[in-house]
Design an enzyme around this catalytic site. Structure first.
Site, PDB file in Angstrom:
ATOM      1  N   ASP A 182     -10.634  61.405  43.682  1.00  0.00           N
ATOM      2  CA  ASP A 182     -10.094  62.750  43.484  1.00  0.00           C
ATOM      3  C   ASP A 182      -9.944  63.422  44.859  1.00  0.00           C
ATOM      4  O   ASP A 182     -10.433  62.908  45.862  1.00  0.00           O
ATOM      5  CB  ASP A 182     -11.080  63.535  42.602  1.00  0.00           C
ATOM      6  CG  ASP A 182     -10.502  64.847  42.094  1.00  0.00           C
ATOM      7  OD1 ASP A 182      -9.278  65.016  42.101  1.00  0.00           O
ATOM      8  OD2 ASP A 182     -11.298  65.724  41.685  1.00  0.00           O
ATOM      9  N   GLU A 200      -5.657  64.143  48.644  1.00  0.00           N
ATOM     10  CA  GLU A 200      -4.321  64.445  49.216  1.00  0.00           C
ATOM     11  C   GLU A 200      -4.322  64.445  50.738  1.00  0.00           C
ATOM     12  O   GLU A 200      -3.245  64.176  51.294  1.00  0.00           O
ATOM     13  CB  GLU A 200      -3.839  65.809  48.691  1.00  0.00           C
ATOM     14  CG  GLU A 200      -3.516  65.809  47.218  1.00  0.00           C
ATOM     15  CD  GLU A 200      -4.745  65.702  46.311  1.00  0.00           C
ATOM     16  OE1 GLU A 200      -5.820  66.169  46.740  1.00  0.00           O
ATOM     17  OE2 GLU A 200      -4.623  65.137  45.222  1.00  0.00           O
ATOM     18  N   ASP A 212      -4.875  68.838  37.703  1.00  0.00           N
ATOM     19  CA  ASP A 212      -5.577  69.972  37.109  1.00  0.00           C
ATOM     20  C   ASP A 212      -4.638  70.910  36.379  1.00  0.00           C
ATOM     21  O   ASP A 212      -4.314  71.994  36.839  1.00  0.00           O
ATOM     22  CB  ASP A 212      -6.345  70.723  38.187  1.00  0.00           C
ATOM     23  CG  ASP A 212      -7.409  69.838  38.810  1.00  0.00           C
ATOM     24  OD1 ASP A 212      -7.727  68.783  38.215  1.00  0.00           O
ATOM     25  OD2 ASP A 212      -7.920  70.182  39.879  1.00  0.00           O
TER      26      ASP A 212
END
Ligand code: NAG
Ligand code: NAG
Ligand code: NAG
Ligand code: NAG
Ligand code: NAG
Ligand code: NAG
Ligand code: NAG
Ligand code: NAG
Ligand code: NAG
Ligand code: NAG
Length: 840
Positions: free
Chosen positions: A422, A425, A550
């Site tokens: 997670d 990025e 999300d």
């Protein structure tokens, strides 16, 4: 041949020479060399563009007819300085030396100013034409514009939450991987997939892939002259295009998968139902949820651990009071004894604390990204001040593998079945680029950095042009956070191989996913790994599955999941995808969660997940949701081998496992904009209720024979919209496309392991011509390499007899109980001897 290559040769005029004009006129092609399967030329700048940085004056053009359906057009600097995605990150397909004579695509160009076009050989249809605007190729800005037909059907350029068929007026798709809570419209989200599909109805579909990891704005609009265009505005890199001829939509998908790599097949258990929540307070809490699912009679396949399990949110630790290791191990053992599974989350930010062994081991091996002064570059993530793995450092994989093997050791650690990466990025919680929040400044002062020597410049090609402004490029892509370094890693950081985050940012997360897959393989070399990643880049399907990030518990996000599924599965070669079922942020409501439980069951990755700030939303919490989920999971499990077969097919040749209706009805223009229905595999059309709190749905059935999946009732599609009212909260409309065969388990089970012992029932749905065809793939569902131990069965119904043919290498006791032929005077079953273990 030459006349075909140079379809429209325009001799250059005198004003073309460099320096004689200040006008930005693009480039001139000289020294054109042609062979049967390729063409090269030199490109020299004419005029002065230098709009956002300096022109690169000399370029090289390479055109290759790589295969009959793939044309490669590469425009690079002659010095090989400009960044190109490393070969080991995205291995390039080699040319198979097709020729102009056999290629489905045709390249032609104009010499001065240089422009090129790509046409479809069979129709002469111009697919790509750059003549309307000069090519710009600067050190920090490259631009190319192509004409499009008016009202074009353009899809792709993910990740986004916009319409599946992209808007074409004043629309910008920005590709710059970023943290994106609430997956906002018209903004850059977690992943970058610079490929689009252009669908032109009967005349065919083609794809255009720009192999670039640089930040970009792709603009769709209409010029002052009324010409529809698509324009690339990229802040670096080269123009490395792959034109994919199709001509059918699914062929473009396959051709794309051949370029970026075929997706990995997930283990069979990954198709089960998953439960997760950020905010499970303790391991007892988690155990209670597992027990509640069992008590409610809702099959739970996999329990997930979000960051709650960690101590101070540090990777590879457990919270010793709330999640004591021994109790975590016991729960994992219980799950495994029940045939269930367990997955945990990992974040890339490594807490920078001298007492934290993961950090100190990494620091000793020098695996973290470095700041200008040679200390480890810092940022903020869940644990506080963190440093970041440099996935290019030669020691990083070993360090990461070692950490994973230590903590996830089956004998002494948490024996997970898969891992979830997670925040990759990477998401940096510093709220400004200089990361000078008082919190971080304070903590930094107390932990002095380990001194690292700065690297010497590396003389290898493609590292990126030196002397660029890697922090504030003049062309500002429309990054949702503003500056490109905001909320992520500074783009002026140098990676261990000499490249910069400026150029490699968009695949940081994919690198983490790949390293995690490698680590799992090192932990167990025979088991098929399972990795779920938030951040993605072209080709990520080779290493990981993806969820849509999300989102929120709201109806529009329920609808968004459909177009995200369509984009990833059909256009981006990432088949194993799904949303956080019932929504991540905000509070779910009973009716919405019931609908979403059904919707999610017909998407590949099926996981209920909620945020720490949201109420609990486990399926057993509401009567309506319990009822809907039971039915959803029951049906999904009966169809699990059908879904697994389509995933296997995707991994074998890139055939999409989920696709929009126009993939099957490419000349039916009514289908081009449909984004609330999807084909799951080649037989099932899923048409959920999509309106808020509604019990009605308008669903489109193309002109074909359809069968109601629930009643087997035959229905003529007629190429029109059908309205269904009174759709109950535990119902989801599904239709079987005529001409297909589906292998279903006769009954469901509490786990996928139990399911594998159930017999099959084969549903034959004859098409307009009375025949039907389908397939079934069987293997152990777990091994990385199943060798010959697999069955690839083809079922055919010719209107009279049913045949099961193929290979039958997977040994099983499972039987086919019956074959059901739909249509005619209704369902009638036929006895079969055994269609899955012998070649009858
Ligand atoms: C091109 O134009 C830019 C800005 O307009 C200028 O700084 C630069 O010197 C020019 N380059 C050449 C080669 O004329
Ligand atoms: C294609 O041609 C190139 C150069 O002529 C050669 O090196 C290469 O091996 C050929 N590839 C195939 C697949 O024939
Ligand atoms: C185009 O879109 C931008 C950004 O959304 C907006 O600011 C601008 O006004 C739009 N222009 C037109 C002509 O609609
Ligand atoms: C452990 O979990 C408890 C309960 O959630 C929490 O209050 C505590 O801060 C956690 N401790 C650490 C070290 O993470
Ligand atoms: C990146 O740029 C910032 C702002 O100019 C500067 O403070 C920092 O030292 C630079 N970092 C590197 C690694 O060059
Ligand atoms: C969710 O519900 C809880 C209590 O039921 C409430 O405190 C909270 O404000 C709600 N959250 C939102 C975003 O509505
Ligand atoms: C699942 O387990 C429950 C409780 O053990 C049992 O009643 C039920 O029949 C099982 N369901 C299936 C489909 O095997
Ligand atoms: C295939 O199955 C046979 C018999 O169970 C086994 O001996 C062999 O190792 C298997 N091959 C692979 C590649 O798994
Ligand atoms: C059965 O499959 C084999 C190859 O797997 C093929 O050669 C053969 O033609 C097929 N037979 C029929 C009747 O389709
Ligand atoms: C894609 C989408 O629906 N985005 C919405 C997510 O939620 C936020 C906040 O509610 C909205 O602002 C977005 O439009």
């Amino acid at each position: 041949m030459a006349s075909l290559w140079i379809a429209s040769l325009v001799l250059c005029s005198v004003w073309g020479a460099r320096g004689q004009t200040e006008r930005c006129s693009g480039y001139e092609a000289t020294n054109v060399l042609e062979a049967d399967s390729y063409l090269t030329a030199d490109l020299t700048v004419i005029g002065n563009c230098s709009s956002h940085s300096s022109d690169i004056e000399k370029l090289r053009l390479l055109v290759e007819y790589q295969t009959d359906s793939r044309l490669h057009v590469l425009i690079t600097d002659t010095d090989d300085q400009v960044f190109q995605v490393q070969e080991h990150i995205l291995p390039r397909p080699r040319s198979q030396n097709s020729t102009l004579g056999t290629s489905g695509l045709r390249f032609s160009f104009t010499q001065s100013p240089f422009s090129f076009s790509v046409t479809r050989a069979s129709t002469g249809d111009i697919l790509f034409d750059t003549a309307d605007a000069p090519l710009i190729f600067e050190t920090q800005y490259i631009r190319l514009r192509t004409r499009l037909p008016s009202n074009p059907n353009i899809y792709g350029l993910g990740e986004h939450s916009d319409d599946f068929r992209l808007p074409t007026s004043n629309y910008t798709r920005t590709l710059w991987n970023s943290e994106a809570p609430f997956i906002p419209y018209k903004q850059n989200l977690y992943g970058s997939h610079p490929v689009y599909f252009d669908h032109r109805g009967e005349s065919g579909t083609h794809g255009v892939f720009l192999l670039s990891s640089n930040g970009m704005d792709v603009k769709l609009g209409t010029s002052d002259q009324g010409q529809q265009y698509l324009e690339y505005n990229v802040i670096g890199g080269v123009f490395d295009f792959y034109f994919l001829a199709g001509p059918s939509p699914a062929e473009v998908s396959k051709q794309y998968a051949q370029v970026v790599g075929l997706p990995a097949l997930v283990p069979y258990w990954a198709l089960g139902f998953h439960q997760c929540k950020y905010g499970y307070k303790s391991i007892d809490d988690v155990r209670q949820v597992v027990d509640n699912y069992a008590a409610a009679g809702i099959p739970l396949e996999t329990m997930w651990g979000d960051i709650d399990y960690m101590s101070d949110h540090r990777d590879f630790t457990t919270n010793e009071s709330a999640y004591p290791l021994e109790k975590v191990r016991q729960l994992v053992q219980t799950l495994h004894n029940n045939g269930q599974h367990y997955v945990q989350i990992l974040d890339p930010g490594i807490h920078r604390d001298g007492g934290y062994p993961t950090y100190t081991r990494g620091a000793e091996k020098g695996v973290f990204l470095k700041a200008a002064d040679g200390s480890f570059y810092r940022g903020i993530q869940w644990p506080g001040v963190v440093v970041w793995p440099d996935w290019f450092h030669p020691n990083t994989q070993d360090w990461w593998t070692d950490e994973i093997k230590r903590f996830y050791n089956a004998d002494s650690g948490v024996n997970v079945d898969g891992l979830w990466v997670d925040m990759n990025e990477a998401s940096n919680m510093c709220d400004n680029t200089d990361c000078s929040t008082s919190q971080s400044a304070r903590t930094w002062a107390t932990h002095n950095g380990i001194e690292i020597k700065r690297r010497s410049p590396n003389p290898v090609p493609f590292l990126g042009v030196p002397e660029r402004d890697l922090f504030n490029p003049l062309y500002r892509i429309q990054n949702r956070w503003g500056d490109i370094s905001r909320k992520t890693l500074w783009t002026n950081i140098t990676n261990a191989d000499g490249t910069h985050q400026y150029d490699t940012h968009n695949f940081y997360g994919t690198r983490m996913a790949a390293a995690t897959r490698n680590a799992l393989l090192s932990r167990d070399s025979t088991a098929r790994p399972f990795v779920l990643t938030r951040s993605t880049f072209a080709g990520v399907g080779r290493v990981a599955a993806h969820w849509f990030g999300d989102n929120a518990s709201q109806w529009d996000h329920y609808r968004v999941t459909i177009r995200q599924l369509l984009s990833f599965a059909a256009l981006h070669a990432v088949p194993f995808v799904g949303s956080d079922v019932c929504g991540f942020n905000k509070n779910a409501t009973e009716k919405m969660c019931a609908r979403w439980a059904l919707l999610g069951a017909f998407q590949p990755f099926y996981r209920n997940h909620a945020d720490v700030t949201a109420n609990r939303q486990e399926f057993y919490l509401w009567p309506l949701v319990t009822q809907a989920a039971k039915k959803a999971i029951d049906t999904r499990y009966k169809l699990l081998d059908y879904m697994y077969t389509s995933l296997w097919k995707a991994s074998a040749d890139g055939t999409p496992n989920a696709s929009p209706l126009w993939f099957f009805y490419p000349s039916d223009s009514n289908t081009f904009g449909i984004q609330n229905q999807w084909m799951l595999g080649d037989a099932l059309l899923v048409s959920p209720v999509v309106d808020d709190d509604s019990q009605s749905v308008n669903l489109y059935l193309p002109d074909d024979i359809w069968y109601d999946f629930w009643t087997f009732e035959q229905k003529a599609g007629g190429g029109r919209t059908h309205r269904l009212d009174g759709v109950q909260w535990d119902e989801i409309p599904v239709h079987i496309r005529g001409g297909t065969v589906i292998a279903m388990r006769t009954e469901s089970a509490n786990t996928t392991a139990q399911l594998r012992a159930k017999n099959f029932r084969i549903i034959v749905a004859p098409g307009k011509d009375g025949t039907a065809k389908g397939g079934l793939y069987l293997d152990d569902g777990a091994s990385l390499d199943v060798g010959v131990n697999k069955s690839e069965i083809v079922f055919t119904w010719d209107g009279q007899s049913f045949t099961a043919n193929g290979t039958f290498g997977f040994a099983t006791d499972v039987q086919v109980e019956r074959v059901v032929i739909l249509g005619g005077e209704g369902e009638h079953a036929r006895p079969v001897k055994d269609a899955i273990s012998s070649n009858e």
